[in-house]
Write a protein that holds these residues in place. Structure first.
Motif, PDB file in Angstrom:
ATOM      1  N   HIS A   1       2.958  43.064  10.875  1.00 60.48           N
ATOM      2  CA  HIS A   1       2.283  43.608   9.684  1.00 60.48           C
ATOM      3  C   HIS A   1       3.226  43.498   8.474  1.00 60.48           C
ATOM      4  CE1 HIS A   1      -1.125  45.374  11.913  1.00 60.48           C
ATOM      5  NE2 HIS A   1      -0.223  45.551  12.877  1.00 60.48           N
ATOM      6  N   PRO A   2       3.234  42.342   7.802  1.00 61.79           N
ATOM      7  CA  PRO A   2       4.129  42.178   6.637  1.00 61.79           C
ATOM      8  C   PRO A   2       3.790  43.100   5.478  1.00 61.79           C
ATOM      9  CG  PRO A   2       2.575  40.356   6.804  1.00 61.79           C
ATOM     10  CD  PRO A   2       2.441  41.147   8.065  1.00 61.79           C
ATOM     11  N   GLU A   3       2.575  43.679   5.504  1.00 63.52           N
ATOM     12  CA  GLU A   3       2.199  44.589   4.417  1.00 63.52           C
ATOM     13  C   GLU A   3       2.800  45.972   4.584  1.00 63.52           C
ATOM     14  OE1 GLU A   3      -0.926  45.350   7.554  1.00 63.52           O
ATOM     15  OE2 GLU A   3       0.320  43.693   6.842  1.00 63.52           O
ATOM     16  N   LEU A   4       3.424  46.240   5.750  1.00 60.51           N
ATOM     17  CA  LEU A   4       4.006  47.550   6.020  1.00 60.51           C
ATOM     18  C   LEU A   4       5.516  47.492   5.784  1.00 60.51           C
ATOM     19  CD1 LEU A   4       2.130  48.629   9.276  1.00 60.51           C
ATOM     20  CD2 LEU A   4       1.542  49.110   6.882  1.00 60.51           C
ATOM     21  N   SER A   5       5.986  48.240   4.808  1.00 58.48           N
ATOM     22  CA  SER A   5       7.424  48.298   4.527  1.00 58.48           C
ATOM     23  C   SER A   5       7.992  49.594   5.069  1.00 58.48           C
ATOM     24  CB  SER A   5       7.686  48.205   3.024  1.00 58.48           C
ATOM     25  OG  SER A   5       7.096  49.300   2.340  1.00 58.48           O
ATOM     26  N   VAL A   6       9.234  49.528   5.543  1.00 60.66           N
ATOM     27  CA  VAL A   6       9.921  50.699   6.089  1.00 60.66           C
ATOM     28  C   VAL A   6      11.015  51.092   5.112  1.00 60.66           C
ATOM     29  CG1 VAL A   6      11.181  51.639   8.049  1.00 60.66           C
ATOM     30  CG2 VAL A   6       9.451  49.865   8.418  1.00 60.66           C
ATOM     31  N   GLN A   7      10.850  52.259   4.501  1.00 58.49           N
ATOM     32  CA  GLN A   7      11.764  52.699   3.451  1.00 58.49           C
ATOM     33  C   GLN A   7      12.480  53.968   3.860  1.00 58.49           C
ATOM     34  OE1 GLN A   7       8.838  53.206   0.471  1.00 58.49           O
ATOM     35  NE2 GLN A   7       8.533  51.024   0.104  1.00 58.49           N
ATOM     36  N   SER A   8      13.708  54.045   3.452  1.00 61.28           N
ATOM     37  CA  SER A   8      14.516  55.238   3.711  1.00 61.28           C
ATOM     38  C   SER A   8      14.422  56.165   2.510  1.00 61.28           C
ATOM     39  CB  SER A   8      15.969  54.838   3.962  1.00 61.28           C
ATOM     40  OG  SER A   8      16.812  55.967   3.907  1.00 61.28           O
ATOM     41  N   PHE A   9      14.073  57.433   2.771  1.00 59.98           N
ATOM     42  CA  PHE A   9      14.003  58.394   1.669  1.00 59.98           C
ATOM     43  C   PHE A   9      15.379  58.589   1.033  1.00 59.98           C
ATOM     44  CE2 PHE A   9       9.963  59.734   3.557  1.00 59.98           C
ATOM     45  CZ  PHE A   9       9.188  59.807   2.419  1.00 59.98           C
ATOM     46  N   ALA A  10      16.397  58.570   1.847  1.00 64.57           N
ATOM     47  CA  ALA A  10      17.750  58.726   1.310  1.00 64.57           C
ATOM     48  C   ALA A  10      18.090  57.579   0.373  1.00 64.57           C
ATOM     49  CB  ALA A  10      18.751  58.793   2.454  1.00 64.57           C
ATOM     50  N   GLN A  11      17.661  56.358   0.742  1.00 62.07           N
ATOM     51  CA  GLN A  11      17.929  55.200  -0.101  1.00 62.07           C
ATOM     52  C   GLN A  11      17.162  55.291  -1.410  1.00 62.07           C
ATOM     53  OE1 GLN A  11      16.901  51.486   1.736  1.00 62.07           O
ATOM     54  NE2 GLN A  11      17.573  50.250   0.001  1.00 62.07           N
ATOM     55  N   ARG A  12      15.890  55.692  -1.325  1.00 63.85           N
ATOM     56  CA  ARG A  12      15.087  55.825  -2.539  1.00 63.85           C
ATOM     57  C   ARG A  12      15.675  56.887  -3.476  1.00 63.85           C
ATOM     58  NH1 ARG A  12      12.318  51.502  -3.943  1.00 63.85           N
ATOM     59  NH2 ARG A  12      11.148  50.651  -2.199  1.00 63.85           N
TER      60      ARG A  12
ATOM     61  N   PHE B   1      17.097  56.438  -7.261  1.00 65.06           N
ATOM     62  CA  PHE B   1      16.680  57.303  -8.361  1.00 65.06           C
ATOM     63  C   PHE B   1      17.890  57.940  -9.039  1.00 65.06           C
ATOM     64  CE2 PHE B   1      15.906  61.782  -9.497  1.00 65.06           C
ATOM     65  CZ  PHE B   1      15.054  61.602 -10.579  1.00 65.06           C
ATOM     66  N   GLU B   2      18.827  58.422  -8.241  1.00 63.96           N
ATOM     67  CA  GLU B   2      20.033  59.050  -8.787  1.00 63.96           C
ATOM     68  C   GLU B   2      20.844  58.042  -9.591  1.00 63.96           C
ATOM     69  OE1 GLU B   2      21.828  62.144  -7.675  1.00 63.96           O
ATOM     70  OE2 GLU B   2      20.058  63.028  -6.721  1.00 63.96           O
ATOM     71  N   GLU B   3      20.927  56.811  -9.094  1.00 61.02           N
ATOM     72  CA  GLU B   3      21.703  55.794  -9.798  1.00 61.02           C
ATOM     73  C   GLU B   3      21.092  55.485 -11.155  1.00 61.02           C
ATOM     74  OE1 GLU B   3      23.232  51.159  -9.145  1.00 61.02           O
ATOM     75  OE2 GLU B   3      22.059  52.193  -7.603  1.00 61.02           O
ATOM     76  N   ASN B   4      19.771  55.314 -11.203  1.00 59.76           N
ATOM     77  CA  ASN B   4      19.106  55.040 -12.479  1.00 59.76           C
ATOM     78  C   ASN B   4      19.239  56.221 -13.434  1.00 59.76           C
ATOM     79  OD1 ASN B   4      18.255  52.545 -11.521  1.00 59.76           O
ATOM     80  ND2 ASN B   4      16.321  53.351 -10.730  1.00 59.76           N
ATOM     81  N   LEU B   5      19.117  57.435 -12.885  1.00 59.74           N
ATOM     82  CA  LEU B   5      19.241  58.620 -13.732  1.00 59.74           C
ATOM     83  C   LEU B   5      20.654  58.745 -14.279  1.00 59.74           C
ATOM     84  CD1 LEU B   5      17.930  61.190 -14.832  1.00 59.74           C
ATOM     85  CD2 LEU B   5      18.621  62.357 -12.735  1.00 59.74           C
ATOM     86  N   ASN B   6      21.646  58.474 -13.449  1.00 58.51           N
ATOM     87  CA  ASN B   6      23.032  58.580 -13.892  1.00 58.51           C
ATOM     88  C   ASN B   6      23.348  57.581 -14.995  1.00 58.51           C
ATOM     89  OD1 ASN B   6      23.605  60.648 -12.114  1.00 58.51           O
ATOM     90  ND2 ASN B   6      24.320  59.286 -10.492  1.00 58.51           N
ATOM     91  N   GLU B   7      22.770  56.383 -14.918  1.00 55.78           N
ATOM     92  CA  GLU B   7      22.993  55.393 -15.971  1.00 55.78           C
ATOM     93  C   GLU B   7      22.466  55.903 -17.304  1.00 55.78           C
ATOM     94  OE1 GLU B   7      21.212  51.775 -14.725  1.00 55.78           O
ATOM     95  OE2 GLU B   7      22.733  51.340 -13.189  1.00 55.78           O
ATOM     96  N   ALA B   8      21.265  56.483 -17.285  1.00 59.76           N
ATOM     97  CA  ALA B   8      20.691  57.030 -18.514  1.00 59.76           C
ATOM     98  C   ALA B   8      21.513  58.215 -19.028  1.00 59.76           C
ATOM     99  CB  ALA B   8      19.242  57.452 -18.279  1.00 59.76           C
ATOM    100  N   VAL B   9      21.949  59.073 -18.112  1.00 56.81           N
ATOM    101  CA  VAL B   9      22.749  60.238 -18.501  1.00 56.81           C
ATOM    102  C   VAL B   9      24.060  59.801 -19.140  1.00 56.81           C
ATOM    103  CG1 VAL B   9      24.056  62.194 -17.605  1.00 56.81           C
ATOM    104  CG2 VAL B   9      21.727  61.794 -16.819  1.00 56.81           C
TER     105      VAL B   9
END
Length: 711
Positions: free
Chosen positions: A562-573, A577-585
Motif C-alpha cells: 500500500h504505497p498510499e500508506l505512510s508511517v510517520q513518527s510523532f516524535a519526528q513530526r 515543528f520545533e525546528e521550524n519554530l526555532n528558526e522563526a524565533v
C-alpha cells in the motif's frame, strides 16, 4: 544664531556621536526593510516579465476556469499560429524514504514555457530542491497525483531555477502532455502563442475561437507583474518589529538631549543674557537635533541599502537592488521627525533657563523636582485602564473572534505607557532595593555599591528615562518568548492528548485504511495498542521493550503493498515543528536584539555624559581615597542596577502581557519559560555592565587636582 549652533555642534561633537549612531541603527533597519522588500519585489517582477518573453499573443481562460484540451487544440490550429504552449500548474505528492506517498510533501508540476526544451516524459527540477535532496541530472523522482495511489517515476532531464512565484515546495517543469496526465480536469489556465513570420496579430486574434481574453505579450507581462506583489507579507511584520527599535531610540535621544541641556545651563543662560530670546534658544536646540537626525538618517539609508544587499545574497533570493526616492524620503523623514520630536521637550526646558543661571555652577546631576500630581494621576489611570483591557481581552477567549487579542494588544500598550509615566516614582525604589541587596553581597566593596546606588537615584527622571529604553526591549523579548513557549507546549499537549501514540499510519487518498491492514499491524509482535482515529489514520504504539526503529520497520513491511500508506513518527513530526519554530524565533530575536543594542548605547551615552557632569564630584572622591578600580566598580554597579531593574520589571510585564494574549486564544495554555526569562534578564544586566566600561575608564583616569579645578 546659526554660527552659535554650528559652534555648539563642533564643541559637543563627541557627545553627540553616540546619539547619531542610535539614529543610524534605527533608521538603517527601517530603510533596510523597505529596500529589501522593494528589491525582492523588483526581482520577482522582472522574472515574471521574462515568463512572457517570446509570446506574441496569449489566450486566457475566464477567472476560475480552464481551457479544455479541445479548446487548446483549436487555439493551436488557428491560422497564423506557429507554436502554442499551454500553461498550467498542478500539485502532486512526492514519496518519502520508504517509497510511500507523503501526504504532507507536495511538489508543483508546471507546464514548460514557450520555446523551452524539455524531453518527452522527463522533467526539470529546481536547483534549490536538487541541492536539498541530493538529486542531479540523470536521477529519477517518484510522484503521485493528488488523491491517487498510482506512483509515477520521472527521469530528471536537467536542473532549472525556481519560478518567480515559487515557494518552499519542490518544483518540476515538464511538457504539456505530461502535465495534463496529472491535472484534474486536464485543462490550462492560458495558452501562449508565437505567430508565424509576417502574420498579422489582429488577423490571428480574429481567427481565434471566441469567448476568451486575448492579450499581447507585453500586456501579459504587465498582468503578471501587477499580480506579483507579495512584499507586504514581509514588510509589515518587519516594520512592526522595527518600530520597537524606533521607540527605544526616541527614549535614548530624548534622555541625551535632556542631559545636554542640563549641562549647558550656564551656556544657555549666557545666551539669554546677551540678548537671545526664548524662541532663538528653542530653535537653536532643535537645529542641533535636526542636524543630528538628518546626518544619521542619511547614513542610516546607506547602511540599510548595504544590509539589504547582503541579506538578499545570504537568502539566495533573486533581487535587483532598488532604492526609490520614496524609500529615502520616508526613511529620512522618520529619522528626522523621531530625533527632533525626542528633543522637543528638552528644547522647551532650555527656553526656561533664566539669565541669572549663568552665575551658578555647573549642575551636579541631582534633580530635586518631584513628580507632579498630574503625572502620577495619568500614570495610575493608564495602569488601571490598561489592566482592565488586558483582563477583558483574556476573558473573552475566542468568543469575539480576534477581538480579544486586539483588546490585549491595546491594553498592553496603555498599561506600558502608564508604567513609563510612573517611571520616576517606580524605578528609584526598585534601584534602592536591588542596590541594598547588592551592597550586602559585595563584602569589602559595600561602600562602593552604596555610593553607586545613591548616584543612580539622585536624578529620578534620568534613571527612569535611561531604564525605559532597556525596559521596552526586555518587555518585548520576554513577552515574545513566553508566547512562543506557551504555543510550543500547547501544540505538543494537544497532539499528545489527541493521539497519544508513537506512530501514525496515514493514507494519502480519500479511501479509508483497509481493515485487513489495521488487523495486520495489530497482530505484529512489535506493536502494542492500535487505535483507529477516523478513516484516514491509525495511531500505533510500539510494544513494551521494543525499539521504536524496529517497530517502525515492522509496520512498514506490513503495509508494503500500500504505497498510499505512510508511517510517520510523532516524535519526528514534533521535532520538525520545533525546528521550524526555532528558526522563526531566532530570526525575530535577532531583530529585537537591535532594540537592546540601542538601549545599550543609551546607557553608555548617559553614563558618559554623567561622568562629564560629575567631574568635580569624582575628583573629590578620588582625592578622598577612591581608587581607580573602585571608580570603575562604582559606575559598573550603577549601570548594572539600571539593567537589573529593566530586567525585573520587563520580565514581569512581558510575562503578564503574554498571559493575557495566550488566554485570549483557544487551546493555548500559559507556560512561563523561567530559564529563557532568566537568560534575557541576565543579558539585560550584562548590557548595563558592558555599557559602563568606557565611561568607567574615563572616570578612573580623572586627575583629582584637575577635576577639583573644573567648573
Amino acid at each position: 544664531m546659526r554660527s552659535i549652533v554650528l559652534a555648539g555642534l563642533r564643541a559637543h561633537l563627541l557627545r553627540l556621536v553616540l546619539t547619531g549612531l542610535v539614529v543610524v541603527l534605527s533608521v538603517g533597519f527601517t530603510a533596510a526593510t523597505l529596500i529589501l522588500t522593494d528589491s525582492l519585489d523588483a526581482g520577482t517582477r522582472k522574472e515574471l516579465a521574462a515568463d512572457a518573453e517570446g509570446v506574441d499573443l496569449a489566450v486566457l481562460a475566464p477567472d476560475g476556469a480552464t481551457l479544455s484540451p479541445d479548446e487548446i487544440a483549436a487555439v493551436a490550429e488557428a491560422g497564423g499560429v506557429a507554436a502554442a504552449a499551454p500553461r498550467s500548474g498542478v500539485s502532486v505528492h512526492t514519496v518519502d524514504t520508504d517509497g510511500r506517498i507523503d501526504p504532507f510533501a507536495t511538489a508543483r508540476l508546471l507546464a514548460a514555457p514557450l520555446g523551452a526544451d524539455v524531453p518527452d516524459g522527463g522533467v526539470l527540477l529546481d536547483r534549490r530542491s536538487a541541492d536539498r535532496l541530493g538529486l542531479a541530472e540523470g536521477d529519477e523522482i517518484t510522484v503521485a497525483a493528488e488523491g491517487t495511489a498510482d506512483l509515477t517515476t520521472l527521469p530528471i532531464a536537467g536542473l532549472t531555477e525556481l519560478s518567480a512565484d515559487g515557494i518552499d515546495d519542490l518544483e518540476l517543469t515538464a511538457g504539456w502532455d505530461l502535465v495534463r496526465e496529472f491535472a484534474d480536469p486536464p485543462g490550462a489556465s492560458r495558452v501562449d502563442l508565437r505567430l508565424e513570420d509576417g502574420a498579422d496579430a489582429a488577423a490571428v486574434r480574429a481567427a481565434l475561437p471566441g469567448g476568451y481574453d486575448v492579450v499581447t505579450g507585453s500586456e501579459l507581462a504587465q498582468q503578471l507583474m501587477d499580480s506579483s506583489s507579495q512584499r507586504e507579507a514581509l514588510r509589515i511584520p518587519l516594520l512592526m518589529l522595527g518600530a520597537v527599535s524606533l521607540i527605544v531610540a526616541a527614549f535614548v535621544i530624548a534622555n541625551t538631549f535632556r542631559i545636554l541641556v542640563a549641562q549647558r545651563t550656564r551656556e544657555l543662560a549666557l545666551l539669554r543674557t546677551v540678548g537671545a530670546t526664548r524662541r532663538q534658544v528653542l530653535r537653536g536646540v532643535l537645529a542641533e537635533s535636526l542636524a543630528i537626525g538628518l546626518a544619521g538618517s542619511l547614513v542610516g539609508v546607506g547602511a540599510g541599502a548595504l544590509t539589504a544587499l547582503v541579506t538578499g545574497s545570504v537568502l539566495g533570493e533573486s533581487m535587483v537592488l532598488t532604492v526609490t526616492a520614496a524609500t529615502v524620503a520616508w526613511s529620512v523623514a522618520i529619522g528626522v521627525l523621531m530625533t527632533v520630536g525626542s528633543a522637543l521637550l528638552p528644547a522647551r526646558a532650555a527656553t526656561r533657563v533664566a539669565p541669572l543661571a549663568a552665575l551658578q555652577t555647573v549642575p551636579d546631576g541631582a534633580d530635586s523636582r518631584t513628580t507632579g500630581r498630574a503625572r502620577i494621576t495619568f500614570g495610575v489611570l493608564g495602569l488601571v485602564v490598561g489592566t482592565l483591557m488586558l483582563l477583558a481581552g483574556a476573558a473573552s477567549g475566542t468568543s469575539g473572534g480576534g477581538a480579544g487579542l486586539i483588546l490585549v494588544v491595546f491594553g498592553a500598550a496603555v498599561c506600558f505607557l502608564g508604567l513609563l509615566i510612573l517611571g520616576p516614582k517606580v524605578v528609584p525604589p526598585l534601584v534602592r532595593a536591588i542596590g541594598a541587596v547588592a551592597a550586602r553581597l559585595s563584602g569589602g566593596s559595600r561602600s562602593t555599591a552604596e555610593l553607586a546606588t545613591a548616584n543612580a537615584v539622585r536624578n529620578p527622571r534620568r534613571v527612569a528615562a535611561t531604564t525605559a529604553a532597556l525596559l521596552i526591549g526586555v518587555t518585548t523579548v520576554a513577552g515574545f518568548l513566553t508566547v512562543v513557549e506557551s504555543s510550543r507546549q500547547s501544540v505538543g499537549a494537544v497532539v499528545d492528548g489527541r493521539i497519544p501514540a508513537d506512530f501514525a499510519v496515514r493514507t494519502a487518498t480519500a479511501d479509508p485504511i483497509p481493515d485487513d491492514v489495521a488487523r495486520a499491524i495489530e497482530a505484529l509482535p512489535e506493536t502494542g495498542s492500535v487505535v483507529q482515529d477516523g478513516a484516514d489514520l491509525l495511531a500505533v504504539n510500539a510494544a513494551d521493550g521494543v525499539d521504536d526503529d524496529d517497530a517502525r520497520s515492522a509496520i512498514v513491511d506490513a503495509t508494503a503493498e500500500h504505497p498510499e500508506l505512510s508511517v510517520q513518527s510523532f516524535a519526528q513530526r514534533r521535532a520538525e515543528f520545533e525546528e521550524n519554530l526555532n528558526e522563526a524565533v531566532n530570526l525575530v530575536l535577532a531583530i529585537l536584539a537591535l532594540a537592546l543594542v540601542i538601549a545599550f548605547i543609551g546607557i553608555a551615552n548617559t553614563l558618559s555624559l554623567s561622568v562629564h557632569e560629575r567631574t568635580r564630584e569624582i575628583g573629590l572622591l578620588r582625592a578622598l581615597g577612591l581608587t581607580r578600580r573602585q571608580t570603575r566598580v562604582m559606575l559598573g554597579v550603577e549601570a548594572a542596577l539600571m539593567g537589573a531593574v529593566a530586567a525585573v520589571v520587563g520580565s514581569v510585564a512581558g510575562a503578564a502581557f503574554a498571559w493575557a494574549a495566550v488566554s485570549s486564544l483557544e487551546e493555548l495554555g500559559f507556560v512561563v519559560p523561567w530559564g529563557q526569562l532568566a537568560i534575557s534578564a541576565a543579558v539585560a544586566t550584562l548590557l548595563g555592565v558592558l555599557a559602563s566600561i568606557a565611561p568607567g575608564q574615563r572616570a578612573a583616569r580623572t586627575s583629582p587636582v584637575m577635576a577639583l579645578a573644573a567648573e
